[in-house]
Design a protein around this motif. Structure first.
Motif, mmCIF file in Angstrom:
data_model
loop_
_atom_site.group_PDB
_atom_site.id
_atom_site.type_symbol
_atom_site.label_atom_id
_atom_site.label_comp_id
_atom_site.label_asym_id
_atom_site.label_seq_id
_atom_site.Cartn_x
_atom_site.Cartn_y
_atom_site.Cartn_z
ATOM 1 N N LEU A 172 77.432 -80.895 -18.560
ATOM 2 C CA LEU A 172 76.050 -81.351 -18.404
ATOM 3 C C LEU A 172 75.187 -80.960 -19.601
ATOM 4 O O LEU A 172 74.216 -81.667 -19.928
ATOM 5 N N ALA A 173 75.519 -79.874 -20.267
ATOM 6 C CA ALA A 173 74.811 -79.534 -21.504
ATOM 7 C C ALA A 173 75.100 -80.572 -22.584
ATOM 8 O O ALA A 173 74.210 -80.954 -23.349
ATOM 9 N N TRP A 174 76.336 -81.030 -22.659
ATOM 10 C CA TRP A 174 76.666 -82.102 -23.587
ATOM 11 C C TRP A 174 75.861 -83.361 -23.257
ATOM 12 O O TRP A 174 75.330 -84.022 -24.157
ATOM 13 N N ALA B 49 73.014 -76.294 -13.190
ATOM 14 C CA ALA B 49 74.456 -76.075 -13.163
ATOM 15 C C ALA B 49 74.838 -74.792 -13.903
ATOM 16 O O ALA B 49 75.727 -74.043 -13.458
ATOM 17 N N ILE B 50 74.183 -74.526 -15.019
ATOM 18 C CA ILE B 50 74.482 -73.301 -15.774
ATOM 19 C C ILE B 50 74.132 -72.071 -14.941
ATOM 20 O O ILE B 50 74.903 -71.096 -14.892
ATOM 21 N N LEU C 92 77.651 -68.931 -21.549
ATOM 22 C CA LEU C 92 76.765 -69.452 -20.510
ATOM 23 C C LEU C 92 75.359 -68.869 -20.624
ATOM 24 O O LEU C 92 74.369 -69.582 -20.396
ATOM 25 N N TYR C 93 75.242 -67.595 -20.967
ATOM 26 C CA TYR C 93 73.913 -66.996 -21.138
ATOM 27 C C TYR C 93 73.120 -67.741 -22.213
ATOM 28 O O TYR C 93 71.941 -68.077 -22.025
ATOM 29 N N LEU C 94 73.769 -67.989 -23.341
ATOM 30 C CA LEU C 94 73.075 -68.668 -24.430
ATOM 31 C C LEU C 94 72.828 -70.137 -24.099
ATOM 32 O O LEU C 94 71.804 -70.707 -24.490
ATOM 33 N N LEU C 95 73.743 -70.737 -23.361
ATOM 34 C CA LEU C 95 73.546 -72.123 -22.936
ATOM 35 C C LEU C 95 72.359 -72.228 -21.981
ATOM 36 O O LEU C 95 71.583 -73.195 -22.035
ATOM 37 N N TYR C 96 72.194 -71.201 -21.146
ATOM 38 C CA TYR C 96 71.068 -71.216 -20.201
ATOM 39 C C TYR C 96 69.743 -71.017 -20.937
ATOM 40 O O TYR C 96 68.741 -71.687 -20.627
#
Length: 652
Positions: free
Chosen positions: A230-232, A271-272, A510-514
Motif C-alpha cells: 500500500l505504500a507503493w 495498514a502500516i 515499518l517505523y520509517l514507512l509509518y
C-alpha cells in the motif's frame, strides 16, 4: 482431479515459450495425483512454492545491487561485462531480450509466472491429502497464498501493471480467451492486498519453532508486506504520475493514474500501523546489542563499539535472537545450501582488506564494493547531512587529517593515521556500515578481547592494484558478520563466514514507512511523525530529528516543513536500510532515480603511493543516462507477439 494440462494455457497467455507441463507417469495418470497423495509429498510441493523466492543475496541476479552503481559498485569490469545487472547499470536494458527478466525468466531473472502457476496448483489441490492435521493444512494454504501475493507484488514493483493469475486456465481455453491483459495498477494492488488478508487469517503470529521454521511466513510478515504494497500504491511512481498519462490498453483503460489520490496514503498508514501493532504485540523490538551475551570476544567492548554492534548486528544477528527482524531468508548462508550468496560475497569483500589476512600483499578477489558516493550519504556526528551541518567543514572534506587522541576517534580510526577529513566526525552508522581507509574493521579474528586494537585497512598501492581495483572505494561492512574471520598463512588464505539469515523485512523499515505515511497525510509534521523516526535515530545513537536540526543545521526549522520532512525521512531510510536491498525499491517508488542513478561511478585515485594523491576523487566510468522509462522494466517483444493484448511498458 485436475490435470497438469490445465496450466498450459497460462504459458500461452504470458508468452512463456519454455513451459512444458504435460509430464505424466507411465500409466497416464497426471503427476498431480502423486503430488498430493499424502502429507509428505504435499509438503515438498509447498517447498517448491517457496523455492521461487528471488535470492536477495545474489548481487548479480537480484535487482537491488548492480543495476545501478549508487549504493553498491563492482570493481571487476571484465566480470561485469557479461552480467545482466551491469548491463542495466550501463543503460543497456532493452525490450528484445530484457536483462533480469522476471516475467519470462531469462537473462538473470526468475520466471515468477511459473511460481504463480505452482502456487495455484497447490491451492487448487491442498484439500486432497487426508493424513494431515487441519490446522496444519490451513497454515500451509495461508503460506502459499502469501507467496502468491508476494510474487505478484515483486512483479508489480518491477513492471507496474501486471497480469493477475488468479487461477490457472484449463487447457480448453481458446487462444483468444488466453490473451489476457495487464491490469491497472490499482486493480493489482487491491488483489494483492486481498490475498494478503486471506493469508494473514490462517498464519501464526510468530514461528512455532524458529529453529526449524527459518524463513517461513507469519501473520506479522503478511501484514508487513501488505503495508509495503500500500505504500507503493500511495507513492509518486504509481499515485498521480503524469509520465504514464498515455499508457492506455486496447480496452481504453489507463494503467497508472495521472491524478494524485491522498486517500491512498491514509490507507497505507492504517495498514502500516496494524503491522507495527501486531509486531510489537508479538515481541518484536528494535535490535539492541547485548555485549554480555556476545561471548568472550565482545565482553570487553566499550560503549562506542557496543553502539556499532547494535547497528551492524541488527542485520547479522541470529534470527532467534534478533527481535528486529520480521522476515528473513530461509537459508543460512555459508551452510552449503542454495545460492552461495553471502558466503562468497563475504569472502570477496574481506579479501580486499589485506591486513585482515595478516599479509603485506592484498588478495585481488574483490568484485564488489560500496559505492564511493555512500561515504557522503551518512550524517555528521550531529545527526544532520554533512552539507547541511553548520559545524562541519564540508567544503574541505577531501583534505587530510591525522587522527589524534583528543579526537575521540580511537574506536573508529587508528591514532596517528592520516586519512581524508570526510572520515572524521560522522555518525555511528557511518563507521558501522562502511569499511574505510585507515579505519577499523571489527571481526572475530582481528579483535583483542573486544577492544579497539584492530588493524587499519591498507589503502591502494601502485604495486598492488590496477585502476579501478583495490581499496579505492569502500566496503559494505554492515552485511559482514562480526563473527566472521580471515587468515592467511603458508598454506594459503582462509575465510570463515558466520552464517546468518538475510533480513527481508525489519521493524525499522515499518517505523520509517509509518513516519513517511503520517507526514504525507498531515498538513504539517508533528510529534507523531517525529516519534517514529526518532525511535530509529535513538537506536543509532543520535538525538531526535527536531533537536538535531535546531542545534546543528543551517535550516533549523526544516523538520517543521512537510516537504523538507519528506526529504529527511527519505534520507533516514537510505541510511538506516543501506546495503539491505531496500534502496533500489525506495528510489524508484519515490521517483527520484535521476538524483542517484546518474551519479558517475567514482573512487579515490589508484596507482599512487602518495597519500595526498590517493585522496583525489576520480570518475571511473561514464555517468548513466536515464529517462522515466527506466523506472519500470520492459516485456520481451516476443511475449507481445504471442499475446497481442499485452501492452508494452510505457516508453519502451
Amino acid at each position: 482431479m485436475k490435470s497438469l494440462l490445465r496450466i498450459t494455457a497460462a504459458c500461452f497467455l504470458l508468452g512463456v515459450a519454455s513451459c512444458n507441463y504435460l509430464d505424466v507417469v507411465p500409466n497416464d495418470t497426471a503427476t498431480l495425483d502423486h503430488a498430493f497423495s499424502n502429507r509428505s509429498v504435499m509438503e515438498k510441493f509447498m517447498r517448491t512454492c517457496y523455492s521461487h523466492l528471488p535470492d536477495p543475496t545474489n548481487p548479480w541476479w537480484y535487482p537491488s545491487y548492480f543495476t545501478s552503481r549508487d549504493e553498491f559498485d563492482y570493481r571487476n569490469e571484465s566480470r561485469a561485462a557479461v552480467m545482466p545487472a551491469a548491463m542495466i547499470a550501463r543503460g543497456l536494458q532493452n525490450s528484445n531480450a530484457p536483462y533480469q527478466d522476471y516475467w519470462s525468466g531469462a537473462n538473470g531473472g526468475k520466471a515468477l509466472y511459473i511460481a504463480l502457476r505452482d502456487c495455484n496448483i497447490f491451492l487448487e489441490n491442498a484439500h486432497v491429502p487426508r493424513d494431515i492435521d487441519e490446522l496444519e493444512r490451513t497454515r500451509w494454504i495461508a503460506e502459499v497464498t502469501f507467496l502468491k501475493a508476494y510474487y505478484h507484488f515483486f512483479l508489480m514493483q518491477l513492471y507496474g501493471p501486471i497480469v493477475l493469475v488468479k487461477e490457472n486456465l484449463p487447457v480448453s481455453t481458446s487462444p483468444e480467451d488466453a490473451k489476457v491483459y495487464r491490469e491497472p495498477i490499482d486493480v493489482c494492488v487491491d488483489y494483492i492486498v486481498e490475498l494478503l488478508d486471506q493469508a494473514a487469517a490462517g498464519l501464526p503470529e510468530t514461528l512455532l519453532d524458529p529453529t526449524t521454521e527459518r524463513g517461513r511466513i507469519t501473520k506479522v510478515t503478511a501484514l508487513g508486506i501488505k503495508a509495503k504494497v500500500l505504500a507503493w500504491a500511495a507513492s509518486p511512481l504509481f499515485n498521480g504520475n503524469p509520465d504514464y498519462a498515455g499508457w492506455v490498453d486496447n480496452r481504453g483503460l489507463q494503467l497508472i493514474p495521472s491524478t494524485y489520490d491522498p486517500s491512498k496514503w491514509e490507507r497505507a498508514a492504517a495498514a502500516i500501523k496494524d503491522a507495527i501493532d501486531l509486531a510489537e504485540a508479538s515481541g518484536h523490538r528494535l535490535y539492541t546489542f547485548n555485549k554480555l551475551a556476545g561471548g568472550a570476544q565482545t565482553f570487553a567492548m566499550n560503549d562506542t563499539l557496543e553502539q556499532l554492534m547494535t547497528i551492524r548486528k541488527s542485520i547479522t544477528e541470529d534470527f532467534e535472537r534478533n527481535s528486529g527482524v520480521l522476515w528473513a531468508t530461509q537459508e543460512q548462508f555459508a551452510s552449503g545450501k542454495g545460492s552461495p550468496g553471502l558466503a562468497v560475497l563475504g569472502h570477496m569483500l574481506l579479501s580486499m582488506h589485506p591486513v585482515l589476512y595478516s599479509t603485506d600483499q592484498p588478495i585481488l578477489l574483490n568484485y564488489m564494493s560500496a559505492s564511493w558516493h555512500m561515504a557522503e550519504l551518512y550524517y555528521s556526528k550531529n545527526g544532520v547531512p554533512i552539507d547541511e551541518d553548520k559545524n562541519y567543514d564540508y567544503a574541505n572534506r577531501f583534505g587530510l587529517r591525522r587522527a589524534e587522541p583528543i579526537d575521540q576517534h580511537e574506536s573508529y580510526i587508528a591514532t596517528g593515521e592520516v586519512t581524508v577529513k570526510l572520515h572524521f566526525d560522522r555518525e555511528p552508522r557511518f563507521y558501522a556500515s562502511l569499511g574505510i581507509d585507515r579505519g577499523y574493521f571489527e571481526l572475530a579474528s582481528t579483535t583483542n578481547n573486544g577492544g579497539a586494537s584492530f588493524s587499519p585497512v591498507n589503502r591502494s598501492r601502485s604495486n598492488e592494484v590496477g585502476p579501478g581495483n583495490g581499496l579505492a572505494s569502500y566496503t559494505p561492512k554492515k552485511i559482514i558478520p562480526f563473527e566472521s574471520s580471515g587468515s592467511r598463512g603458508i598454506s594459503g588464505q582462509g575465510y570463515t563466514h558466520y552464517a546468518y539469515q538475510f533480513p527481508l523485512l525489519r521493524l525499522a523499515d515499518l517505523y520509517l514507512l509509518y513516519a513517511e505515511a503520517l507526514n504525507e497525510i498531515k498538513a504539517a509534521p508533528d510529534e507523531e511523525v517525529y516519534h517514529w523516526i526518532d525511535l530509529i535515530r535513538e537506536n543509532a545513537g543520535l538525538d531526535g530529528v527536531v533537536d538535531s536540526w535546531q542545534n546543528a543545521a543551517f535550516n533549523p526549522t526544516a523538520p517543521s516543513n512537510k516537504n523538507d520532512m519528506r526529504r529527511i525521512i527519505q534520507k533516514e531510510r537510505l541510511i538506516e536500510l543501506s546495503f539491505e536491498g531496500q534502496r533500489f525499491w525506495d528510489i524508484r517508488r519515490w521517483k527520484i532515480a535521476d538524483q542517484y542513478w546518474t551519479l558517475p561511478p567514482m573512487s579515490w585515485t589508484t596507482n599512487t603511493v602518495i597519500t595526498e594523491d590517493f585522496y583525489v576523487p576520480m570518475v571511473t566510468a561514464p555517468a548513466r543516462q536515464m529517462t522515466f522509462r527506466d523506472y519500470l522494466w520492459p516485456l520481451r517483444e516476443y511475449d507481445l507477439r504471442v499475446n497481442t493484448n499485452l501492452e508494452q511498458t510505457y516508453g519502451w
